[in-house]
Design a protein around this motif. Structure first.
Motif, PDB file in Angstrom:
ATOM      1  N   ARG A   1     -75.381  -1.317  43.496  1.00 25.76           N
ATOM      2  CA  ARG A   1     -75.017  -2.311  44.520  1.00 25.76           C
ATOM      3  C   ARG A   1     -75.541  -3.692  44.146  1.00 25.76           C
ATOM      4  O   ARG A   1     -74.868  -4.701  44.377  1.00 25.76           O
ATOM      5  CB  ARG A   1     -75.555  -1.900  45.893  1.00 25.76           C
ATOM      6  N   HIS A   2     -76.742  -3.756  43.562  1.00 26.31           N
ATOM      7  CA  HIS A   2     -77.299  -5.035  43.116  1.00 26.31           C
ATOM      8  C   HIS A   2     -76.362  -5.718  42.126  1.00 26.31           C
ATOM      9  O   HIS A   2     -76.078  -6.917  42.238  1.00 26.31           O
ATOM     10  CB  HIS A   2     -78.670  -4.803  42.478  1.00 26.31           C
ATOM     11  N   LEU A   3     -75.844  -4.966  41.172  1.00 34.21           N
ATOM     12  CA  LEU A   3     -74.935  -5.532  40.177  1.00 34.21           C
ATOM     13  C   LEU A   3     -73.609  -5.945  40.809  1.00 34.21           C
ATOM     14  O   LEU A   3     -73.027  -6.974  40.454  1.00 34.21           O
ATOM     15  CB  LEU A   3     -74.705  -4.529  39.057  1.00 34.21           C
ATOM     16  N   LEU A   4     -73.117  -5.162  41.748  1.00 34.06           N
ATOM     17  CA  LEU A   4     -71.890  -5.516  42.450  1.00 34.06           C
ATOM     18  C   LEU A   4     -72.059  -6.812  43.228  1.00 34.06           C
ATOM     19  O   LEU A   4     -71.161  -7.672  43.253  1.00 34.06           O
ATOM     20  CB  LEU A   4     -71.484  -4.381  43.391  1.00 34.06           C
ATOM     21  N   GLU A   5     -73.228  -6.965  43.847  1.00 28.62           N
ATOM     22  CA  GLU A   5     -73.494  -8.194  44.606  1.00 28.62           C
ATOM     23  C   GLU A   5     -73.578  -9.415  43.696  1.00 28.62           C
ATOM     24  O   GLU A   5     -73.359 -10.546  44.140  1.00 28.62           O
ATOM     25  CB  GLU A   5     -74.785  -8.037  45.409  1.00 28.62           C
ATOM     26  N   LEU A   6     -73.895  -9.189  42.420  1.00 34.03           N
ATOM     27  CA  LEU A   6     -73.923 -10.282  41.449  1.00 34.03           C
ATOM     28  C   LEU A   6     -72.534 -10.589  40.885  1.00 34.03           C
ATOM     29  O   LEU A   6     -72.388 -11.501  40.059  1.00 34.03           O
ATOM     30  CB  LEU A   6     -74.873  -9.936  40.301  1.00 34.03           C
ATOM     31  N   GLY A   7     -71.540  -9.826  41.306  1.00 33.80           N
ATOM     32  CA  GLY A   7     -70.176 -10.086  40.871  1.00 33.80           C
ATOM     33  C   GLY A   7     -69.654  -9.195  39.774  1.00 33.80           C
ATOM     34  O   GLY A   7     -68.507  -9.329  39.332  1.00 33.80           O
ATOM     35  N   HIS A   8     -70.451  -8.261  39.304  1.00 32.69           N
ATOM     36  CA  HIS A   8     -70.000  -7.340  38.253  1.00 32.69           C
ATOM     37  C   HIS A   8     -69.059  -6.289  38.839  1.00 32.69           C
ATOM     38  O   HIS A   8     -69.304  -5.751  39.925  1.00 32.69           O
ATOM     39  CB  HIS A   8     -71.197  -6.654  37.601  1.00 32.69           C
ATOM     40  N   LYS A   9     -67.994  -5.996  38.127  1.00 34.66           N
ATOM     41  CA  LYS A   9     -67.060  -4.958  38.561  1.00 34.66           C
ATOM     42  C   LYS A   9     -66.953  -3.821  37.531  1.00 34.66           C
ATOM     43  O   LYS A   9     -66.689  -2.683  37.893  1.00 34.66           O
ATOM     44  CB  LYS A   9     -65.682  -5.566  38.805  1.00 34.66           C
ATOM     45  N   ASN A  10     -67.117  -4.149  36.278  1.00 33.40           N
ATOM     46  CA  ASN A  10     -67.093  -3.130  35.222  1.00 33.40           C
ATOM     47  C   ASN A  10     -68.546  -2.789  34.856  1.00 33.40           C
ATOM     48  O   ASN A  10     -69.200  -3.517  34.117  1.00 33.40           O
ATOM     49  CB  ASN A  10     -66.333  -3.651  34.010  1.00 33.40           C
ATOM     50  N   ILE A  11     -69.020  -1.701  35.418  1.00 36.03           N
ATOM     51  CA  ILE A  11     -70.430  -1.321  35.295  1.00 36.03           C
ATOM     52  C   ILE A  11     -70.525   0.034  34.614  1.00 36.03           C
ATOM     53  O   ILE A  11     -70.001   1.040  35.112  1.00 36.03           O
ATOM     54  CB  ILE A  11     -71.111  -1.269  36.677  1.00 36.03           C
TER      55      ILE A  11
END
Length: 333
Positions: free
Chosen positions: A169-179
């Protein structure tokens, strides 16, 4: 070194009276008890631990089973158990299970043969049925980071699913979509739950779970390196990577830098556990806390209560938290 005979002589009482006082027996006259305690203090007498254990059928030693010795995670566990028990004048005997069923069973049998009063275990391979039978055989056990039905009062646990969720979720909140994701061995419950948390975060964001962006490792630094190389070879673009423990995250960071990548500009990385080196790697690792030392301390206090009649407060359930450092950044692509 003063002896029990000198204590009896100084207090003016019999040896049996001194023995009853030292072993905490209630059937001693208050005046005599005070005389014995005063003599013990004046002589600086320390009871012989072997004689005391023979008297109360205890060895004042607790067996500790861990999967390995060379990981900071388990070093924190052992340190917490040892210091908590040492403060209560108890000692530990440590064995290693190596995540192998037969080795873990051999380790348990060894600890039983050493007449340990109880066992504290971070057991990976032993079945729930085996652990229940062991506990019912009058050898109390405490389990760190594991839940067994029928042993809930002896288990300390972490919400691993939430931990995996927080990382992604932290990465998604930073705008990442391909994780991408490097997991631990899926047969292990904590690894399975962390991956489920990762998948839940993706689903909540309306993203499909891409199996090509998941690599299964075994919690080693080398798996972090191999995992990153394998994921990149699949030709599935990703801007961020979650690793199911800090060892694998460390390996991924090392590999990425060897490849000439600028972190976190080219790749954001999140770990799990918050072990001691997490704030020494470069860039300093954003990770999810895993309070294993606190869980181990609670397991030790549970044993002190269960076996030795103490009255410590014991907390069984722990929540992970996200530790923000320098290995992640906002993605604007």
């Amino acid at each position: 070194m003063p002896t029990i005979y000198q204590v009896a002589e100084r207090a003016g009482v019999s040896l049996s009276t001194v023995s009853r006082v030292l072993n905490g027996k209630a059937s001693v006259n208050k005046v005599l008890r005070e005389r014995v305690e005063k003599a013990v203090e004046e002589l600086n007498y320390r009871p012989n631990s072997v004689a005391r254990s023979l008297a109360n059928s205890r060895t004042d030693s607790i067996g500790v089973l861990v999967p390995e010795l060379n990981a900071p995670f388990f070093g924190d566990l052992m340190q917490a158990v040892e210091s908590t028990l040492r403060a209560a004048d108890k000692h530990v005997i440590i064995t290693v299970g190596r995540n192998c069923l037969e080795t873990e069973k051999d380790a348990v049998e060894f600890l039983i043969s050493r007449n340990c009063d109880a066992l504290i275990m971070h057991a990976e391979a032993l079945s729930d049925e085996y652990l229940l039978e062991l506990n019912q055989s009058k050898l109390p056990i405490a389990l760190v980071n594991r839940q067994v039905e029928g042993l809930s009062e002896a288990c300390t646990t972490l919400d691993n699913e939430k931990g995996g969720y927080l990382a992604t979720r932290h990465l998604l909140e930073l705008g990442h979509k391909n994780i991408a994701y490097i997991s631990g061995p899926i047969e292990k419950r904590d690894a399975k739950l962390r991956l489920e948390g990762h998948n839940r975060a993706l689903s909540e964001a309306g993203l499909l779970v891409n199996c090509e962006l998941v690599f299964e490792g075994h919690y080693t630094e080398e798996d972090g390196k191999l995992g990153l190389l394998e994921l990149m070879a699949r030709d599935q673009p990703f801007t961020a990577l979650v690793c199911a423990n800090d060892w694998m995250a460390s390996g991924a960071i090392s590999c990425a830098r060897d490849l000439g990548m600028s972190l976190p500009h080219d790749l954001s990385i999140v770990g799990f556990d918050d072990v001691v080196f997490a704030h020494h790697v470069f860039p300093r690792l954003t990770t999810v806390s895993n309070p294993v030392a606190n869980m181990a301390e609670m397991s030790a206090k549970y044993i002190l209560n269960k076996v030795y009649g103490q009255a410590n407060d014991v907390k069984l359930s722990f929540e992970p938290t996200l530790i923000l450092r320098d290995s992640t950044m906002k993605y604007d692509g």
